[in-house]
Design a protein around this motif. Structure first.
Motif, mmCIF file in Angstrom:
data_model
loop_
_atom_site.group_PDB
_atom_site.id
_atom_site.type_symbol
_atom_site.label_atom_id
_atom_site.label_comp_id
_atom_site.label_asym_id
_atom_site.label_seq_id
_atom_site.Cartn_x
_atom_site.Cartn_y
_atom_site.Cartn_z
ATOM 1 N N GLU A 114 -6.275 -18.814 -5.025
ATOM 2 C CA GLU A 114 -5.067 -19.583 -5.241
ATOM 3 C C GLU A 114 -4.321 -19.852 -3.944
ATOM 4 O O GLU A 114 -3.130 -19.650 -3.858
ATOM 5 N N GLY A 115 -5.031 -20.248 -2.941
ATOM 6 C CA GLY A 115 -4.350 -20.613 -1.712
ATOM 7 C C GLY A 115 -3.830 -19.460 -0.893
ATOM 8 O O GLY A 115 -3.157 -19.676 0.105
ATOM 9 N N ILE A 116 -4.107 -18.245 -1.256
ATOM 10 C CA ILE A 116 -3.715 -17.148 -0.388
ATOM 11 C C ILE A 116 -4.966 -16.512 0.176
ATOM 12 O O ILE A 116 -5.976 -16.363 -0.500
ATOM 13 N N SER A 117 -4.829 -16.122 1.398
ATOM 14 C CA SER A 117 -5.888 -15.351 2.020
ATOM 15 C C SER A 117 -5.171 -14.201 2.690
ATOM 16 O O SER A 117 -4.366 -14.399 3.573
ATOM 17 N N PHE A 118 -5.437 -13.021 2.242
ATOM 18 C CA PHE A 118 -4.626 -11.911 2.665
ATOM 19 C C PHE A 118 -5.440 -10.649 2.496
ATOM 20 O O PHE A 118 -6.184 -10.520 1.538
ATOM 21 N N SER A 119 -5.324 -9.755 3.467
ATOM 22 C CA SER A 119 -6.014 -8.490 3.243
ATOM 23 C C SER A 119 -5.174 -7.360 3.786
ATOM 24 O O SER A 119 -4.414 -7.541 4.724
ATOM 25 N N HIS A 120 -5.287 -6.237 3.152
ATOM 26 C CA HIS A 120 -4.549 -5.076 3.620
ATOM 27 C C HIS A 120 -5.418 -3.849 3.398
ATOM 28 O O HIS A 120 -6.298 -3.869 2.533
ATOM 29 N N PRO A 121 -5.178 -2.794 4.175
ATOM 30 C CA PRO A 121 -6.010 -1.605 4.006
ATOM 31 C C PRO A 121 -5.782 -0.973 2.635
ATOM 32 O O PRO A 121 -4.656 -0.962 2.133
ATOM 33 N N ALA A 122 -6.828 -0.509 2.041
ATOM 34 C CA ALA A 122 -6.726 0.146 0.732
ATOM 35 C C ALA A 122 -7.762 1.255 0.679
ATOM 36 O O ALA A 122 -8.853 1.076 0.140
ATOM 37 N N ARG A 123 -7.433 2.346 1.308
ATOM 38 C CA ARG A 123 -8.342 3.497 1.251
ATOM 39 C C ARG A 123 -7.713 4.516 0.320
ATOM 40 O O ARG A 123 -6.641 5.033 0.590
ATOM 41 N N PHE A 124 -8.374 4.758 -0.774
ATOM 42 C CA PHE A 124 -7.777 5.656 -1.749
ATOM 43 C C PHE A 124 -8.839 6.603 -2.284
ATOM 44 O O PHE A 124 -10.032 6.351 -2.159
ATOM 45 N N THR A 125 -8.361 7.680 -2.851
ATOM 46 C CA THR A 125 -9.257 8.588 -3.546
ATOM 47 C C THR A 125 -9.290 8.146 -4.992
ATOM 48 O O THR A 125 -8.270 8.133 -5.661
ATOM 49 N N LEU A 126 -10.455 7.775 -5.441
ATOM 50 C CA LEU A 126 -10.582 7.231 -6.779
ATOM 51 C C LEU A 126 -10.845 8.378 -7.756
ATOM 52 O O LEU A 126 -11.825 9.098 -7.625
ATOM 53 N N VAL A 127 -9.945 8.553 -8.695
ATOM 54 C CA VAL A 127 -10.177 9.566 -9.721
ATOM 55 C C VAL A 127 -10.271 8.851 -11.054
ATOM 56 O O VAL A 127 -9.356 8.136 -11.445
ATOM 57 N N GLY A 128 -11.390 9.011 -11.703
ATOM 58 C CA GLY A 128 -11.581 8.338 -12.978
ATOM 59 C C GLY A 128 -11.922 9.329 -14.062
ATOM 60 O O GLY A 128 -12.535 10.358 -13.803
#
Lengths: 345, 692
Positions: A177-191
């Motif tokens: 949708e016309g945005i190009s954006f990135s940011h760090p996303a390092r997480f501990t995934l608990v499922g």
């Protein structure tokens, strides 16, 4: 924080040692990349994850930063992010304050839409006012924290794909949708999941560093203990938490010691061969199993206050790391016991 | 199509972001990757000669696929670029240059930049991939301008698509089109524009999650199958390196710096000398013979092989291609192109594939219906004395058998292994206008989510999914009268807002109705049927369908599996499904109808597909009618509901006496009718014509 409802203390959870251990290991070493908790309903899965908040260490963040960036690592990024995010005008010009707070547990509800997960652009606002405004999503909030997905197997496929992407790269990329954006996303995934309601795809399974299978406690005494504890908590939550405060603090301190010790933990070459042969015997895909197993063994050693990994650590690590990585076809079930698998081959 | 100041800001911010990303994310050095020689070679060949056309990496997870791609980018030398050009044009290459750079000529300034890895996220929308209207400019200035997409960013870099087989088909088409032509053409939302887009395309996939279409596969120059290392010492080395990298990245990088530089230098010299490499004529013949032998379609394989061989030769510092180059590279070029070399579908869990029935029935038995429905019931009836045996035995045409009563080898209940599996044909439901939510990959539908392909715009905007082009068009003719408060060029009112209508594939609900009566046990037909069902289940897994399973035998039908996404469970139940007893087809049909109806109550927009696996024979009725008549009556009633689609898979063995009952059933249901053999995808006839 004081006004919120007290959380059942982590230290007061009866039994489920494997699950508790897996969660603690992930706090000590976030590079273990998460835990998948498979098991029946009502086995303190969610309680344990929420209770983690109690014993989590602290991190430094910028005050009011929706991306949880690390001041020591990513400070420059903040200035690039601020203008495109909906934020108070004031925070833009002034240097931002750095504050310390506990690692957060961010919950991803099963019904979450993709927009909410990755973040989105307010297009109508953009059309009317001509400004781009991005609202960061759950992945931004989960950076450097714990992302908790209850019933991860019921998550919509496209949300799973997004999760996989970010978990793999440590970066969340929005290209829509016309945005190009990135940011760090390092997480501990608990499922958590109940296998009866559908399995996870192998790729997603592989992303969880550890996997524990839990079931209801079998011993009658323990069951009684659970009931008693729960009743005590429901009756007087504040008093109950106070009673367990010492135990929680002790646990927290032990975790902090382990975090400090971890970089010094050494492993002998012969044990590396043992790890490799574990993976080969059982037949895991790729090398993620080896690497995670090594890290788990080292973390276990640190948890036990040792500077050297011993064979028992590797063995314990195998039970946590390998069961869900055994090579299997899409329609096969997950094995339960690594030892027996190894004997069979 | 210039980017003006406001736009540049956003772009340059992103630029900063990307550079920073490189900085704080230390990249594992290329030369430190243990093993995976084929993967590394394929990537290097592409770096030397971009004409090869990319790499498709197939195989296990956790085998350094992304690491290798990122490492390659970090290793490659910096490129000269026209500063401020969103497409990263090469100032020294006048032929491949965007229109604006061509105009600016010598006035342009130059900057240098490393090769980037542009990652295409799976949920990227078409407008971000190819580029779309820049709405900042459109609204603020009233200018029609292009906001370049990912393909622009990827020009002269690496475009990395993880899990390319899960990407929406139309996006894959666009990417491959651009990759092949080196140019991206935008023809959408009122824009017509093109810009250079030549990039190294790297895709990864896990074949278990579904295959790429052969046309798409062919577009990838090379294909590498990666596996984990099998030698313990290699694995140990890998662990040691990874751990060393995680603990002290800087020291680790330093350690491998020299080796990395050596490889980089090799690539640079190879690039320079590439054009000087000669390919002797007899080797051209050799290449074409190789391709012919492997029944490769078209000529792309030949061309790719030539380019790859030249790159390989020059990397080995030779100025002439030799036979060795070609034999070494042939597998990379041919593995995904050779026909009938389709990677086999995953073998069934029980590995003994029984194509042919086990020889329990002697071949000299002429009877076409060797297993009667009656005798195997014997033991059961002794246990449950209340069972009616003879009362409703109707004189059916298929009750001609007698000989099998003597067959003692056959237990009354059998569990057959799952027969050979295969890729099934495409089964989809027809398109309609209902908006649905969901994911998956089976049938096209209009979708109530911000996903999928934008096909047209409409007044309603239910999802907050605004169609910019249509909104602007709607507002255009009011502009003279309207006044604007925000100093924008275009004033929009709520009544101008138009929503997007999107289309994508989602999973269906698939109900399996399996005939598990004794007659199915004959001559391993159940094994073959189970194989067929397993194939359909694997297909359902890849398409992310919901499945349910009902089996009918003895006197009734059982719901083995209520609707679930757990295809695993279905597979397990299938493996354990016993066979034996009589054939209550009508009861099965009734149960199936009930399930489908319940499902439709819960989800009125669903498009259930009921797959009935039977030979059409029946000998138990639920009511007073004759079994067959009753079944056909039921079928006629079921066919009245147009929302459900039926497929009948006939398990009757071809032979002298064939009753064709399943075909009649299919006719009544309005179902698509197949024999098991016809379900296979490699047959040319298309299964279901999309009824529009």
């Amino acid at each position: 924080m004081n006004n919120t409802q007290p959380i059942y203390p982590f230290a007061a959870i009866v039994g489920q040692e494997n699950m508790k251990l897996a969660l603690i290991l992930n706090i000590i070493n976030p590079t273990l990349s998460g835990v998948l908790i498979r098991g029946e309903k009502g086995t303190a899965k969610s309680t344990a994850v929420r209770a983690l908040a109690d014993i989590l260490p602290e991190i430094e963040v910028f005050a009011g930063d929706p991306f949880q960036l690390s001041p020591s690592d990513e400070s420059d990024l903040l200035h690039a992010f601020t203008p495109v995010v909906r934020q108070k005008e004031a925070s833009q010009a002034k240097p931002v304050k750095i504050e310390k707070r506990k690692v957060k547990v961010v919950e991803l509800p099963v019904g979450a839409t993709e927009d909410r997960v990755v973040g989105t652009l307010d297009l109508e606002h953009a059309l009317k006012k001509g400004e781009k405004r991005i609202e960061p999503g759950i992945l931004a909030a989960a950076h450097r924290g714990i992302l908790y997905v209850d019933e991860v197997n019921l998550l919509d496929d496209h949300v799973v794909d997004v999760l996989l992407d970010s978990a793999a790269m440590g970066v969340n990329t929005i290209e829509r949708e016309g945005i190009s954006f990135s940011h760090p996303a390092r997480f501990t995934l608990v499922g958590t999941m109940n296998p009866e309601e559908g399995e996870l795809r192998p790729q997603l399974l592989d992303r969880f560093g550890l996997c524990v299978l839990i079931e209801g406690v079998r011993e009658p005494e323990d069951r009684v203990a659970i009931m008693e504890q729960r009743a005590a908590f429901d009756e007087d939550p504040v008093g109950f938490c106070k009673k367990w405060e010492a135990a929680s603090r002790k646990l927290g301190e032990r975790i902090e010691r382990a975090i400090a010790l971890y970089p010094e933990v050494a492993i002998e070459r012969s044990l590396l061969f043992e790890i490799a042969s574990y993976c080969l015997d059982i037949g895991v895909d790729g090398h993620r199993g080896d690497i995670i197993m090594l890290k788990t063994a080292k973390t276990l050693a640190a948890w036990h206050g040792r500077k050297k990994v011993v064979s028992a650590d590797a063995e314990a690590a195998a039970e946590l790391v390998l069961p869900h990585r055994v090579r299997r076809q899409p329609l096969q079930e997950i094995g339960e016991d690594v030892k027996s698998l190894r004997m069979k081959k | 199509m210039a980017r003006t100041a406001s736009n540049m800001d956003f772009g340059s911010q992103l630029q900063i972001l990307n550079d920073k990303e490189m900085m704080f994310k230390k990249i594992y050095p290329f030369s430190a990757i243990v093993g995976q020689e084929e993967l590394k070679l394929a990537l290097l060949l592409n770096a030397v000669n971009p004409k090869i056309g990319g790499v498709l990496i197939r195989g296990e997870k956790g085998t350094a696929k992304s690491t290798a791609v990122r490492a390659l980018a970090a290793l490659l030398p910096e490129m000269r670029m026209v500063a401020g050009c969103p497409f990263g044009c090469d100032p020294d290459d006048d032929l491949r240059m965007c229109a604006r750079c061509r105009e600016t000529g010598s006035r342009r300034t130059i900057r240098t930049q490393r090769v980037q890895v542009v990652t295409l996220p799976l949920n990227a929308t078409e407008d971000r991939v190819v580029g779309g209207i820049d709405f900042n400019l459109a609204v603020k200035k009233g200018v029609r301008a292009v906001l370049p997409g990912l393909l622009a960013e990827a020009n002269r870099s690496i475009l990395y698509v993880d899990e390319v087989n899960l990407l929406d088909d139309h996006i894959v088409d666009i990417i491959l089109d651009a990759a092949a032509s080196g140019e991206n053409r935008i023809e959408r939302e009122g824009i017509s524009f093109k810009h250079p887009a030549s990039f190294i395309l790297v895709g990864t996939m896990n074949p278990e999650e579904g295959e790429l279409r052969p046309q798409l596969m062919d577009r990838f120059g090379l294909c590498v199958d990666v596996k984990g290392e099998a030698k313990p010492d290699q694995r140990v080395l890998l662990m040691e390196r990874r751990e060393a990298f995680d603990l002290a990245p800087h020291e680790f990088l330093k350690q491998f710096e020299r080796e990395n530089e050596r490889i980089a230098a090799q690539v640079i010299t190879a690039r320079e000398q590439l054009n000087a490499v000669r390919l002797p004529k007899h080797l051209r013949t050799f290449i074409s013979e190789l391709c012919m032998e492997n029944l490769v379609a078209g000529h792309r394989a030949d061309l790719v092989m030539e380019q790859a061989a030249r790159a390989h030769a020059v990397l080995r510092q030779r100025s002439e291609v030799t036979t060795d180059d070609i034999t070494k590279l042939a597998p990379f070029v041919l593995v995904h192109r050779a026909r009938n070399a389709q990677p086999p579908p995953p073998p069934p869990p029980e590995s003994d594939r029984k194509e042919e029935p086990p020889e329990t029935n002697d071949a000299n038995e002429p009877d076409k219906e060797p297993l009667p429905d009656n005798p195997p019931e014997g033991r059961e009836t002794q246990q449950k004395s209340g069972e009616r045996i003879s009362g409703d035995q109707q004189p059916e045409p298929d009750e001609t058998n007698t000989g099998d009563r003597l067959d003692e080898k056959k237990p009354p209940e059998q569990i057959f292994d799952i027969g050979a599996t295969f890729t099934v044909k495409k089964i989809t439901s027809p398109r309609d206008r209902v908006l649905r939510r969901g994911s998956g990959r089976r049938s096209r539908t209009r979708i109530a989510l911000k996903q999928g392909r934008y096909i047209k715009s409409a007044f309603q905007d239910k999802t907050g999914d605004i169609a910019l082009d249509a909104t602007l068009r709607a507002a255009a003719h009011h502009q003279l009268k309207r006044k604007n408060n925000y100093g924008l060029a275009v004033c929009l009112k709520p009544e101008d807002i138009r929503g997007k209508i999107r289309e994508k594939r989602i999973g269906n609900f698939i109900l399996f109705l399996v005939d598990a009566s004794g007659s199915m046990g004959a001559r391993g037909r159940m094994a073959a049927s189970k194989g067929a069902i397993m194939s359909l289940l694997l297909d359902a897994y890849q398409k992310r369908d919901k499945v349910a399973m009902i089996s009918f035998r003895k006197n009734g039908a059982d719901i083995n599996l209520p609707p679930t996404t757990s295809v695993e469970m279905a597979g397990k139940l299938l493996a354990e499904m016993p066979v034996g007893g009589r054939t209550p087809l009508s009861a099965g049909l009734a149960k199936a109808h009930e399930q489908v109806r319940n499902y439709l109550l819960r989800d009125p927009g669903a498009r259930p597909i009921a797959i009935i696996i039977t030979d059409g024979k029946t000998n138990v009725a639920s009511g007073d009618q004759k079994p067959l008549e009753e079944a056909f009556d039921f079928a006629a009633k079921m066919a009245a509901d147009p929302r459900t689609q039926y497929i009948v898979v006939d398990t009757e063995e071809p032979g002298l006496v064939s009753f064709g009952l399943a075909a009649r059933l299919a006719g009544i249901l309005g179902a698509d009718y197949f024999k098991i053999e016809n379900l296979k995808a490699d047959q040319l006839v298309n299964v279901i014509k999309e009824r529009r």
